[in-house]
Design a protein around this motif. Sequence first.
Motif, PDB file in Angstrom:
ATOM      1  N   MET A   1       0.913  -1.231   0.127  1.00 13.89           N
ATOM      2  CA  MET A   1      -0.054  -0.089   0.145  1.00 13.89           C
ATOM      3  C   MET A   1       0.945   1.227  -0.088  1.00 13.89           C
ATOM      4  N   SER A   2       0.455   2.323  -0.830  1.00 15.54           N
ATOM      5  CA  SER A   2       1.205   3.532  -0.956  1.00 15.54           C
ATOM      6  C   SER A   2       1.071   4.531   0.109  1.00 15.54           C
ATOM      7  N   LYS A   3       2.016   4.968   0.623  1.00 17.50           N
ATOM      8  CA  LYS A   3       1.905   5.950   1.911  1.00 17.50           C
ATOM      9  C   LYS A   3       1.965   7.364   1.523  1.00 17.50           C
ATOM     10  N   VAL A   4       1.049   8.066   1.786  1.00 18.38           N
ATOM     11  CA  VAL A   4       1.191   9.752   1.497  1.00 18.38           C
ATOM     12  C   VAL A   4       1.229  10.561   2.683  1.00 18.38           C
ATOM     13  N   LEU A   5       2.314  11.680   2.381  1.00 19.84           N
ATOM     14  CA  LEU A   5       2.208  12.632   3.343  1.00 19.84           C
ATOM     15  C   LEU A   5       1.332  13.778   2.928  1.00 19.84           C
ATOM     16  N   ILE A   6       0.403  14.081   3.901  1.00 19.87           N
ATOM     17  CA  ILE A   6      -0.502  15.410   3.778  1.00 19.87           C
ATOM     18  C   ILE A   6       0.215  16.586   4.521  1.00 19.87           C
ATOM     19  N   VAL A   7       0.395  17.754   3.686  1.00 17.45           N
ATOM     20  CA  VAL A   7       0.644  18.836   4.232  1.00 17.45           C
ATOM     21  C   VAL A   7      -0.238  20.058   4.244  1.00 17.45           C
ATOM     22  N   GLU A   8      -1.389  20.156   4.935  1.00 23.62           N
ATOM     23  CA  GLU A   8      -2.705  20.938   4.870  1.00 23.62           C
ATOM     24  C   GLU A   8      -3.003  21.614   6.083  1.00 23.62           C
ATOM     25  N   ASP A   9      -2.997  23.065   6.333  1.00 23.76           N
ATOM     26  CA  ASP A   9      -3.508  23.381   7.436  1.00 23.76           C
ATOM     27  C   ASP A   9      -5.025  23.498   7.711  1.00 23.76           C
ATOM     28  N   GLU A  10      -5.830  23.275   6.824  1.00 20.13           N
ATOM     29  CA  GLU A  10      -7.117  23.419   7.303  1.00 20.13           C
ATOM     30  C   GLU A  10      -7.676  21.795   7.824  1.00 20.13           C
ATOM     31  N   ALA A  11      -7.771  21.745   8.829  1.00 18.53           N
ATOM     32  CA  ALA A  11      -8.003  20.495   9.456  1.00 18.53           C
ATOM     33  C   ALA A  11      -9.138  19.635   8.848  1.00 18.53           C
ATOM     34  N   LEU A  12     -10.427  20.340   8.630  1.00 17.13           N
ATOM     35  CA  LEU A  12     -11.368  19.396   7.957  1.00 17.13           C
ATOM     36  C   LEU A  12     -11.019  18.888   6.613  1.00 17.13           C
ATOM     37  N   LEU A  17      -9.515  14.397   3.372  1.00 12.30           N
ATOM     38  CA  LEU A  17      -8.535  13.849   2.352  1.00 12.30           C
ATOM     39  C   LEU A  17      -7.913  12.573   2.727  1.00 12.30           C
ATOM     40  N   GLU A  18      -7.595  12.462   4.102  1.00 14.80           N
ATOM     41  CA  GLU A  18      -7.279  11.394   4.673  1.00 14.80           C
ATOM     42  C   GLU A  18      -8.206  10.222   4.612  1.00 14.80           C
ATOM     43  N   GLU A  19      -9.594  10.422   4.556  1.00 16.53           N
ATOM     44  CA  GLU A  19     -10.574   9.505   4.389  1.00 16.53           C
ATOM     45  C   GLU A  19     -10.743   8.970   3.072  1.00 16.53           C
ATOM     46  N   MET A  20     -10.614  10.109   2.140  1.00 20.63           N
ATOM     47  CA  MET A  20     -10.781   9.610   0.711  1.00 20.63           C
ATOM     48  C   MET A  20      -9.624   8.877   0.222  1.00 20.63           C
ATOM     49  N   LEU A  21      -8.521   9.143   0.476  1.00 20.24           N
ATOM     50  CA  LEU A  21      -7.078   8.368   0.198  1.00 20.24           C
ATOM     51  C   LEU A  21      -7.218   6.937   0.784  1.00 20.24           C
ATOM     52  N   ASP A  23     -10.116   5.313   1.177  1.00 21.94           N
ATOM     53  CA  ASP A  23     -11.065   4.831   0.517  1.00 21.94           C
ATOM     54  C   ASP A  23     -10.499   4.300  -0.941  1.00 21.94           C
ATOM     55  N   ARG A  24      -9.505   5.066  -1.380  1.00 27.37           N
ATOM     56  CA  ARG A  24      -8.779   4.587  -2.603  1.00 27.37           C
ATOM     57  C   ARG A  24      -7.537   3.689  -2.515  1.00 27.37           C
ATOM     58  N   GLY A  25      -7.396   3.277  -1.308  1.00 27.77           N
ATOM     59  CA  GLY A  25      -6.357   2.381  -1.088  1.00 27.77           C
ATOM     60  C   GLY A  25      -4.951   2.662  -0.709  1.00 27.77           C
ATOM     61  N   TYR A  26      -4.777   4.063  -0.328  1.00 26.12           N
ATOM     62  CA  TYR A  26      -3.645   4.805   0.155  1.00 26.12           C
ATOM     63  C   TYR A  26      -3.462   4.765   1.559  1.00 26.12           C
ATOM     64  N   SER A  27      -2.272   4.729   2.192  1.00 21.10           N
ATOM     65  CA  SER A  27      -2.265   4.998   3.653  1.00 21.10           C
ATOM     66  C   SER A  27      -1.489   6.192   3.706  1.00 21.10           C
ATOM     67  N   VAL A  28      -2.022   7.140   4.918  1.00 19.45           N
ATOM     68  CA  VAL A  28      -1.501   8.477   5.258  1.00 19.45           C
ATOM     69  C   VAL A  28      -0.435   8.186   6.241  1.00 19.45           C
ATOM     70  N   ALA A  29       0.821   8.628   5.854  1.00 16.85           N
ATOM     71  CA  ALA A  29       2.029   8.481   6.753  1.00 16.85           C
ATOM     72  C   ALA A  29       2.108   9.536   7.603  1.00 16.85           C
ATOM     73  N   GLY A  30       1.260  10.700   7.537  1.00 15.58           N
ATOM     74  CA  GLY A  30       1.183  11.560   8.518  1.00 15.58           C
ATOM     75  C   GLY A  30       0.531  12.906   7.937  1.00 15.58           C
ATOM     76  N   VAL A  31       0.141  13.683   8.825  1.00 11.41           N
ATOM     77  CA  VAL A  31      -0.613  14.957   8.625  1.00 11.41           C
ATOM     78  C   VAL A  31       0.174  16.141   9.109  1.00 11.41           C
ATOM     79  N   ALA A  32       0.811  17.100   8.341  1.00 12.87           N
ATOM     80  CA  ALA A  32       1.470  18.214   8.907  1.00 12.87           C
ATOM     81  C   ALA A  32       0.525  19.597   8.581  1.00 12.87           C
ATOM     82  N   THR A  33       0.615  20.342   9.747  1.00 14.81           N
ATOM     83  CA  THR A  33      -0.310  21.690   9.531  1.00 14.81           C
ATOM     84  C   THR A  33       0.382  22.873   9.349  1.00 14.81           C
ATOM     85  N   SER A  34       1.724  22.776   9.386  1.00  8.39           N
ATOM     86  CA  SER A  34       2.820  23.845   9.413  1.00  8.39           C
ATOM     87  C   SER A  34       4.073  23.584   8.195  1.00  8.39           C
TER      88      SER A  34
END
Length: 118
Positions: A1-12, A17-21, A23-34
Motif C-alpha cells: 500500500m502506498s503511503k502519502v504525506l499530507i501537508v494541509e493547514d485546514e483540519a477539515l 483527504l485522509e478518508e478519501m485516500l 477509500d482509494r487504497g492509500y495509507s496516510v503516513a502523517g498530516v502536517a499543519t505547518s
Amino acid sequence: MSKVLIVEDEALIAMLLEEMLADRGYSVAGVATSVEEGEDMAKRLDFDAAILDVSLNGSYVFPVAERLDARGIPFVFTTGYGEAGLTEAWADRPVFTKPYDIGELTEALSQLIPASVS
C-alpha cells in the motif's frame, strides 16, 4: 500500500483527504499543519508521495517541497489560488485547485508513485 504525506493547514480538508485516500487504497503516513512540521515529517517519515497545500497559515510550503525534491519523493500541490500561487521554480509540478476532484488527485499520485511501491 502506498503511503502519502499530507501537508494541509485546514483540519477539515486534511481529515476528508485522509478518508478519501484510505477509500482509494492509500495509507496516510502523517498530516502536517505547518511548514516546520512538514519539513520535520519530510525528513524523518517513510512515504511514497506527498500532497502539499501551497499556503499554510500565510507561509509558503516551498521549503517542504525542496526537502522532498532532495529526497526524490514525488509530490503535488493543492491551492485555492490556482497555478498563479506557484513560483517559477515549481511551475512544472502538478497543481490541483481547491476544491479538487479526488479522482484526478489520486490518479496523479498513482502516476507519480513507482509501480513497485503501489
